[in-house]
Write a protein that holds these residues in place. Sequence first.
Motif, mmCIF file in Angstrom:
data_model
loop_
_atom_site.group_PDB
_atom_site.id
_atom_site.type_symbol
_atom_site.label_atom_id
_atom_site.label_comp_id
_atom_site.label_asym_id
_atom_site.label_seq_id
_atom_site.Cartn_x
_atom_site.Cartn_y
_atom_site.Cartn_z
ATOM 1 N N CYS A 178 38.913 33.596 33.417
ATOM 2 C CA CYS A 178 38.161 33.444 34.552
ATOM 3 C C CYS A 178 36.654 33.964 33.932
ATOM 4 C CB CYS A 178 38.581 34.562 35.518
ATOM 5 S SG CYS A 178 40.141 33.896 36.309
ATOM 6 N N PHE A 194 33.680 31.330 34.838
ATOM 7 C CA PHE A 194 32.416 32.086 35.508
ATOM 8 C C PHE A 194 31.131 31.789 34.871
ATOM 9 C CE2 PHE A 194 29.608 35.588 36.454
ATOM 10 C CZ PHE A 194 29.303 35.354 37.766
ATOM 11 N N SER A 200 31.675 31.703 45.957
ATOM 12 C CA SER A 200 32.985 31.264 45.491
ATOM 13 C C SER A 200 33.322 29.787 46.550
ATOM 14 C CB SER A 200 33.906 31.916 45.410
ATOM 15 O OG SER A 200 33.579 33.043 44.415
ATOM 16 N N CYS A 228 38.654 33.328 41.239
ATOM 17 C CA CYS A 228 38.995 32.394 40.252
ATOM 18 C C CYS A 228 40.454 32.117 40.523
ATOM 19 C CB CYS A 228 39.087 33.158 38.871
ATOM 20 S SG CYS A 228 39.594 32.291 37.349
ATOM 21 N N SER A 273 42.198 27.685 34.243
ATOM 22 C CA SER A 273 41.731 28.572 35.110
ATOM 23 C C SER A 273 40.183 27.993 35.480
ATOM 24 C CB SER A 273 41.642 29.811 34.439
ATOM 25 O OG SER A 273 42.443 30.462 34.119
ATOM 26 N N VAL A 323 36.649 28.120 38.331
ATOM 27 C CA VAL A 323 35.537 29.037 39.068
ATOM 28 C C VAL A 323 34.856 27.904 39.688
ATOM 29 C CG1 VAL A 323 33.944 30.636 39.175
ATOM 30 C CG2 VAL A 323 35.911 31.075 37.853
#
Length: 147
Positions: A85, A89, A113, A128, A135, A137
């Motif tokens: 995550c 990010f 987000s 996330c 994964s 974001v």
Amino acid sequence: MKKLMLSIAVAAAAIGSTVPAQARDNKLMMPLAAAMAANDAQSRLGDTVKFYFGSQKTPAIAQRLGSDKTSQKTNSFGKSPETACNWAFLSGMLKLQQRAKELGADAVINIVSNYKNEEMSSETEFECHDGAMMSGVALKGEFVKLK
């Protein structure tokens, strides 16, 4: 008998193919401070563009230059959710920074987000989604010039 067995096999295959596979998609709320401390994020982002999350108070705005969104994914295989995550990010933040520079902005404000276009605003966390293999974001922000 062969026709009956074949019919049963075909029916079973048809039924099995209509049941959707359940992929892991864990929604996680991750701390911004930890993500900004990981992966050398602070130095990689530098200080030419300032970032303001959620409803954080900003200096006076001289000019609004538009908004944009980014959706970044990373391979999560063999990584902890935190590691994956934080990588996704940072990738999103670097994309926002790049767009800010293209527009001549010196700040990105109201960063939220925006996973699957559903906004979640926070001054301390980002959303996330962690899966078995990937994964992701998604971030959205507004580009401005500060006074």
